[in-house]
Scaffold this motif. Sequence first.
Motif, short mmCIF file in Angstrom:
data_model
loop_
_atom_site.label_atom_id
_atom_site.label_comp_id
_atom_site.label_asym_id
_atom_site.label_seq_id
_atom_site.Cartn_x
_atom_site.Cartn_y
_atom_site.Cartn_z
N ILE A 127 44.17 42.61 28.43
CA ILE A 127 43.65 41.73 27.37
C ILE A 127 42.27 42.25 27.02
CG2 ILE A 127 42.95 39.40 26.72
CD1 ILE A 127 44.89 38.27 28.73
N ALA A 128 42.05 42.48 25.74
CA ALA A 128 40.80 43.12 25.32
C ALA A 128 39.70 42.10 25.11
CB ALA A 128 41.04 43.90 24.04
N PHE A 129 38.52 42.42 25.60
CA PHE A 129 37.35 41.55 25.43
C PHE A 129 36.19 42.33 24.87
CE2 PHE A 129 39.76 39.38 28.61
CZ PHE A 129 39.61 38.05 28.29
N GLU A 130 35.43 41.72 24.02
CA GLU A 130 34.14 42.28 23.63
C GLU A 130 33.18 41.13 23.46
OE1 GLU A 130 34.00 45.01 20.46
OE2 GLU A 130 35.46 46.35 21.36
N TYR A 131 32.47 40.83 24.52
CA TYR A 131 31.47 39.77 24.46
C TYR A 131 30.10 40.43 24.39
CZ TYR A 131 34.99 36.35 25.89
OH TYR A 131 36.08 35.55 25.96
N ASP A 132 29.59 40.60 23.20
CA ASP A 132 28.28 41.20 23.03
C ASP A 132 28.25 42.55 23.77
OD1 ASP A 132 25.72 41.55 22.29
OD2 ASP A 132 24.88 39.91 23.46
N LEU A 133 27.30 42.72 24.66
CA LEU A 133 27.26 43.99 25.39
C LEU A 133 28.39 44.10 26.40
CD1 LEU A 133 23.43 44.51 25.91
CD2 LEU A 133 24.99 45.82 24.47
N MET A 134 29.13 43.01 26.56
CA MET A 134 30.30 43.10 27.44
C MET A 134 31.31 44.07 26.85
SD MET A 134 30.04 41.55 30.24
CE MET A 134 31.73 41.38 30.82
N GLY A 135 31.14 44.41 25.58
CA GLY A 135 31.96 45.47 25.03
C GLY A 135 31.71 46.80 25.73
N PHE A 136 30.67 46.85 26.53
CA PHE A 136 30.32 48.10 27.23
C PHE A 136 30.22 47.92 28.74
CE2 PHE A 136 28.81 48.30 22.95
CZ PHE A 136 29.15 49.57 22.53
N ILE A 137 30.18 46.68 29.20
CA ILE A 137 29.99 46.43 30.64
C ILE A 137 31.33 46.04 31.26
CG2 ILE A 137 28.77 45.03 32.35
CD1 ILE A 137 26.65 44.51 30.16
N PRO A 138 31.80 46.82 32.20
CA PRO A 138 33.09 46.47 32.82
C PRO A 138 32.99 45.17 33.63
CG PRO A 138 32.49 48.76 33.29
CD PRO A 138 31.28 48.10 32.70
N GLU A 139 34.05 44.41 33.57
CA GLU A 139 34.16 43.22 34.42
C GLU A 139 34.25 43.69 35.87
OE1 GLU A 139 33.55 39.83 34.60
OE2 GLU A 139 35.03 39.44 33.02
N GLY A 140 33.67 42.94 36.79
CA GLY A 140 33.72 43.31 38.20
C GLY A 140 35.15 43.39 38.71
N ALA A 141 35.36 44.26 39.69
CA ALA A 141 36.72 44.50 40.18
C ALA A 141 37.33 43.22 40.76
CB ALA A 141 36.69 45.60 41.24
N ASP A 142 36.54 42.46 41.50
CA ASP A 142 37.07 41.22 42.08
C ASP A 142 37.51 40.25 41.00
OD1 ASP A 142 36.87 41.96 44.65
OD2 ASP A 142 35.53 40.32 45.28
N LYS A 143 36.71 40.18 39.93
CA LYS A 143 37.03 39.25 38.86
C LYS A 143 38.34 39.65 38.16
CE LYS A 143 35.96 35.74 36.20
NZ LYS A 143 36.03 34.39 36.73
N VAL A 144 38.51 40.94 37.98
CA VAL A 144 39.75 41.42 37.36
C VAL A 144 40.94 41.08 38.27
CG1 VAL A 144 41.02 43.46 36.55
CG2 VAL A 144 38.59 43.21 36.04
N LEU A 145 40.74 41.30 39.54
CA LEU A 145 41.82 40.96 40.48
C LEU A 145 42.16 39.48 40.43
CD1 LEU A 145 41.07 42.95 43.76
CD2 LEU A 145 43.05 43.16 42.26
N GLU A 146 41.11 38.70 40.37
CA GLU A 146 41.30 37.24 40.37
C GLU A 146 42.00 36.79 39.08
OE1 GLU A 146 37.63 35.12 41.19
OE2 GLU A 146 38.30 33.56 39.82
N ASN A 147 41.55 37.35 37.96
CA ASN A 147 42.15 36.97 36.68
C ASN A 147 43.56 37.51 36.50
OD1 ASN A 147 39.92 35.55 35.83
ND2 ASN A 147 39.05 37.26 34.67
N LYS A 148 43.80 38.66 37.13
CA LYS A 148 45.04 39.41 36.90
C LYS A 148 45.13 39.91 35.47
CE LYS A 148 47.85 37.70 40.68
NZ LYS A 148 46.85 36.84 41.32
N TYR A 149 44.03 39.94 34.79
CA TYR A 149 43.97 40.63 33.50
C TYR A 149 42.62 41.31 33.36
CZ TYR A 149 41.39 36.49 31.73
OH TYR A 149 40.49 35.50 31.53
N GLY A 150 42.58 42.25 32.43
CA GLY A 150 41.33 42.94 32.17
C GLY A 150 41.46 43.80 30.95
N ASP A 151 40.32 44.26 30.45
CA ASP A 151 40.38 45.22 29.36
C ASP A 151 40.31 46.62 29.96
OD1 ASP A 151 37.77 45.53 30.08
OD2 ASP A 151 36.93 44.67 28.25
N CYS A 152 40.18 47.62 29.13
CA CYS A 152 40.23 48.99 29.65
C CYS A 152 39.12 49.23 30.66
CB CYS A 152 40.17 50.00 28.51
SG CYS A 152 38.67 49.92 27.51
#
Lengths: 712, 610
Positions: free
Chosen positions: B282-307
Motif C-alpha cells: 500500500i503506497a503512502f506519501e505523508y509529507d517527507l514520509m514520501g522519502f522516509i521508510p516506515e520502521g521494520a517493526d511497524k511494517v511487520l505489525e501492519n502487514k502492509y507497507g510501501d516500497c
Amino acid sequence: MKQFLKLTLIALLPFFLVNGTLNAQEKSEAYADYQLIFGKNDSDFEKSEIPSEFMDSDYVVIGQKTYLNLDRESRFSILGLTRKRVKILTDNGLTAFNEIYFQKGMDIDIKIIKQSGEIVQVDPSGSIEVDRNVPKIYQNQFYNESYVKIAVPNLEKGDIIDFIEEYDFYNEELVIEVFNSISSEVPVLLEKLVIDTYKSPMNTYFKSYNGAPEFVRQDGKGLNRKGEQSSKINRIVFTNEVPIVKKEEIWSREYENSPFYKLAIVPKEIPYETNNDNHKLYYKSSNVTAGLAEFAIQIRKRYLNNSEIKKMDIDMQVETILNGVRFGIMLGIYVVSPDIWEFSRDYRALPGPIFNGIFCNLLDKYDIPFEPVVALNNYYNSDDKDIFTHQEMRVGTYIPALKKYYWMVDSYSFPSELPSSFQGSTIYRYKNSTLSNEKNFISKEKLPFLGPESNLYQVISNISIENNQDLVYNQSHNFTGYYKIRNTSRFLYNTDYVLDIYENRGIKDINVLDDYNVASKAGEFTGKFKRPYEAYQDNEVKKLENLKKWYEEFNITELENYKVHDIGMFSNKDSLKVSANYRADNCLKRAGKNILIPFQQMIGENVKLEEKDLKERTETAYLDHTKNIVNNITLAIPEGYKLVNADEFNVTVDNDIASFKCSIELLGNKAIITSTKVYKQAIVKPENFSKLAEMVTLCYDLSKKNLVLSEI
Amino acid sequence: MLNFRYQYMVVFCFLLLSIDVYAEVKDPFKYNFYDTSVSFEKEKGKLVAVYTIQFEIEALDASNLNFVKQIHYDSRSDIDKVTKGVSSKKLKRVNFITSDAEQDGIFHSDLRIGYLEHKFSRKGETIQFEYMMVYSDLRFLPPVYLQQEYSCSESVATFIDSKYIEYNLRPYHISETAITRENEERTVISFNQLAFSNEDGAPSIGYYAPHVFIIPNKLTSDEVTADFVSSIDDLYKNYKLFTSQTNKDNSKIEEIAKKISDSGEDNIKSTLYWVEDNIRYIAFEYDLMGFIPEGADKVLENKYGDCKGMANLMKEILVQLGYDARLVWIGTHDKAYDYTLPSFYVDNHMICAVLSQSDTIYLDGTESYGDLRKYASRISGRPVMIEDGDSYIISRLPENKLEEHSRKIVAKGEIVDNQIVLDGVLQSEGNYNTQLKQMYYNVGHKKQEWLINNYVRSHKDEVVEIKQSNIDVRDTIGEISYKSRISNAITELQNQLFFSPDINGILFSSDLKSERKVPYKFSRIHNSSLEYTIAVPTGYNVEYLPKSIDISNAFFDVQIELKNVNNTINYTKIFKTKSRLMPPSLFEQWNSAVKQMETFFNDQIILTKL
C-alpha cells in the motif's frame, strides 16, 4: 451485493448534512448507538462458521444489516446504521480489505476479530479522500457523500472484519425509494433491513418479488433514538438467510430473474406549506393506482394553462407541435418550466415527464384534447398493488381524436411508435372527463409486444473484389424500431437535418406563437441558436469517428462516403435510411488459385455462445425486443473466377423462438446472398433456450466459413 | 516521490498494438502563449523559488467549452495570486478551488489539487490566467515544462538571475539554439510545441517533452538561508538524512529472521518471498514520509507497507541473518533520468540490495510473486544508488535477458471434423510467469479457471480442458498443459483442405504513423513463441505452405515459419523485442513487418487428397 441505489430526493431541493464529523476513538459513537438499538450482543452477528459450499469464495459476508430510524414527527430525519461482518478466506480477499472505504460524515467503527478471538480496534483517522468508484461492498444506498479510505493493519486470512457505519442526516422533503436485489457476487449469509418510523407522519410501502422473503411489519414495536420502544413507532423488517450468488448467464437480467424487493417511505402529508405540485405528487405516492392517478392529475394541472391558440388542422398541429418539442429540444432549447424555454448546451438530457409535459402544454395551446398516460415497466411481474417508484414510471400522451399514443422517449423515434421498453407494459390513462372522480378516471390497458417485423435492420450490399484481396462495399442500411432509435445518433452526426427541421417543420412557428416562450424574441432566438448549432458542428468530427468504428465488424480501412436518405422521424412507417461506400483492404485470404472470402465480411459479426452458455440454462433470457436482421448482398465475382461452395451456405433453421435462413443464388458473374435472422421472442424461457442457441450457433458458425472463389 | 504502483497489465495475447487508424479528434483548446518565469525571492530570511505562470487559452470546440486545469501542490509549495481575465491588463483575482488528493491510489497526507476553471461561451474566445507557485524548499524544485496538455503557439520559460543564489539549468529535449541570454540577467527558452502526446504507447513525458531542471549551485548572499541539492553527493546526503529518521525499533525482526533461517532454504530468496507473500503493498506519501521508510517493526505489525517500508524490512531481516543488505534508490523506467541529474526526480522507488564480493542481488518486495533475480521489467537495467555509509555506490540493475523471460506454447495438433485439435503446453518464465501469477491471484478465486483459459487461448483457440497447471507453485517455470480446438478452421473444397494454423495470428495490428515523433513504449521486453505440429490427415499431401517471414533488426525479431517434415506441418512463430522503447526511426520497419504478416496470415496452407 448488487444493490441498486434508489434514494430519491425531490428535485431541486437540497440535501443537508449535519454533524458530519469523523472521530478517531476507541469506543465509537457508531458502536455505542448500534448497541443502543440492537443490544450488546446482536444475535444476527453471532455466527462465524462459513458453510462448506462457500469456502471457495475470497470472502464471505457473514451478515449485513442496515437500520434506519425516522423518528422525528416534525421533519423527516434519518439515522442510519449499517453493519457488515466479513470473513476473509483468501489472499484476494485480503486485497479486497487492505483498504476500507467509507463516506465523509459517517462515524465509523472498525474491528478485526482475529482467529484467536482477540478483537483489534482499527483507528479510522488518517483517511484520505478518493475520487473514484469504490468496490460495491463499501457502497451505501442510503447515504451519498464522497468516499475516503484507510489502510487496515495486521489483516490476515481467517480474520473477520466487523464494521459499523453511522450516518445522521435530515432533509425536509425526502422520499426514500429502494430497489434491492438480494443476489450478490459473494455469498451473504444474512441480509437484514430494519426500519423504525413514526406511524402518524409516514407511509411505508414494500413488496417482494421473484421469491424474495416478505417484509414483516411490527406495528408499535419500533424504537426511538434513545433505544426506547414506543407504541407510536412502527417497525418493518426484511430478512434473508438464503445466500443467492449471482449467475452470469448471457441475456439474463437481474431484476427479472433474481429475488428483490422494493421499498418506499414517504410522509403522509407534506410536512410544510407548499403550492409546488411536484412536492404534492411525491408525497402522494402510495400504491401504484393512487400514485399514478396523482401523477396524471399533476400533469393535467401543470400543463392546462394558456389556451390562446386557435384551432388548426389537427394532424398538422400535432405534427408541428411534436417537431417543435422534439427538435427544439435537440437544438438546445431547454425547458425550465412548461412556460419557460431556455437554451442550454446540455440538450441531451431532458427527463421524460418534462419532455412529455411540454408536448401536453403545446397541445393545450392548440386546444387539442389529450389524456396523460403513465406506464409501468414490463421488467417484472408488476400489478396494481405494486410499489410506485418514480424511477420506473414512464409517461406518455393519448390523443383521442387521433386514437394514438405518443411516447416522448427520445427525439429519434416517431412518438407514436411503441418503444420496445414499453412493450408489455401496463398503462394507466387519465380521462379528461372524470377529473373529480378519483376512482373512475383511470383506465388500465396492457400494451402489446410487437413482433420482429417492427424492429428491422436490413442491409443491402453490393460488394466487389479488388486486387484479389480487398473488398469494396456499396451498402444501404434500413433501420426501424429499436434499430432506428439505437443508430440514429450515430448516423445523423451532420447538422443539416436539424436545420431543415427548424426551417421547414414548424419550430419557428411554435416559438413565435408561444407568448410565454422566451425564445419567441426572434433576435434572441437566432443568436442563442447559433451556439448549440456550432456545438453540433464541432461534434461532427467526433461522431464521424464513431460512425467509422461502427463498420469495424467489416474490418473497414476506409470510409469513402455515406449519406442519410431518410431520417425516419416523421411517421411510424418511416425508417432511417443511410448508404455508405467503404472498403476493407487485405481481408481476403489466398489458397493457391483460390480466393477465400470470410463470410463474416458479408453478413457481419454474429454472437458466439460459449460452452457454458449452451449447458444447463437456468435463467430466462431477455433479449429486449424481437428483431429481424436481413442481408441482401450482391457479390460481384471477378472475371476468371467462380464461386464453388455456394451450397454450403444454403442453410435453414426455423422454430418458434428464432429462425435463420441463408441462401446463395448464382446469376451470371454475381452471387445473390440472402440471409434473414429473426428473433421471434423477446423473452425465452430456459426450456426453450436450446432453440435460440440452435439459431445463434448456426449463424456464428456460418459467419466463420469462407466463400471460395476458384480460378476457372 | 518514492512510490511506484505497478498496474497489472492483462495481456492475454500477442496482439500488442491496436492503433486507431482514423483521424485524430482535435483538441478542444489551445494555448496562445504559455510563459513560465522563475525567480528567487527572500521570504522571512529564507530563499524561495517563485514560478510565475501566465497563459492564454482559446476554445476550439463549441461542444466542449469547459476548461479545467489541475495544479498540484503540497506542504512544501503553495499557489498564490490566481487571476484571470480577457487580457493581461484586466486580470482579476479568482477563487481557487482545491481539494485533498488521492493519486494512483497512494495515501498522501499533503497533496492538494487546485483547479483553474473557465467556462467559455463560444469557440474562438480566449481567457488569460496568471498564478504563482511558491516553492519554500529548494530541494524539491520541479522541472519547468515547455510542453502542455494542449498545443501551444509559443511557450517561453524565463529564468531570472538571482542575487541570492547561483544556479544551473539542465535542459532536456531542448536544442541549444532555443536558449538565449538576455541582458546578462535572464535566460530565455522559447518553443512552439504540440501537446503532450496522447498516442498509444507514448512513454512518460520526460522522454520527449522539452523541460528544464533548475539545479541550485551556491548561495551568493548571507541574507538568506536555503537547503538545496546541487550534486549527487547532496542528493545522497538528503536520502541518508531521511532514512536516518526511520524508526529503528527492530525487536520483532529476530523472530522473522529465525523463521526464515529455520526454513532451510536460501535465506535471501526466502526473505524476498516472505515479504512478497506476507506484506501487502500500500503506497503512502505523508509529507517527507514520501522519502522516509516506515520502521521494520511497524511494517511487520501492519502487514502492509510501501516500497520503502518493504525495502527496509528486507534489509533489516537480512542484516539480522548476517548479510550485507542495503537500501537502494531507483527510478523505474517511467523516469527518463540517471544520476547525472542531482534531483529527487531521478528516483521514484526503493528496493533492497544484498552485496557480496562476487555479486549484488536486488530485492523488490512490491513485485508480488516475483522470482529472485528475475527483475521486474520496470526496474531492469535502471541506474541505482546504493547506500554505503557516508558514501554511496552508483550502479545499475542487470538488464533482463530475453531467455529468462519468455512465454512459449508447444502443441501437437491434428485435424478432426473441420477443426484443429491441439494438445499443448504453455510455459511462462520470468516476468511472464510473475504477471500470470499476479493476475491469477488477483482475479479472485472463482475466476481463476476463467483466467487460465483466457491466458492459454490467446491464439483464438477454444480451451476444452486444462489438464495440469503449476501456476500456484512458487519458484518454478509456469506450466499449463491443455487441450484446445480451433473451430471453423478448415475450408474444405472437393479434394483440398485450406487452413491457417493460427487464426488471427498477426502479432500487431496496425501501422505506427510515419509522422509520429514519440517513441513507442512496450510495457516490457517480449519473448514469445508458438510451436505447433499438425499431423497431415491420412490420405492427404501438403501441396502448399505460405512463405516464411524472418525479420530481425535492432529492436525486434519476427520469425514465422511453416515446414513440412514427414507429412507433419511444423509451425513456428517467434516475437522478440530487444528493448522497451522503439524509436521512430524503426517505425517503417515495423509497418513493413505488419504488411508481411498480413500477407502470411491471409495465405492458406493447402492439403490435397492423394
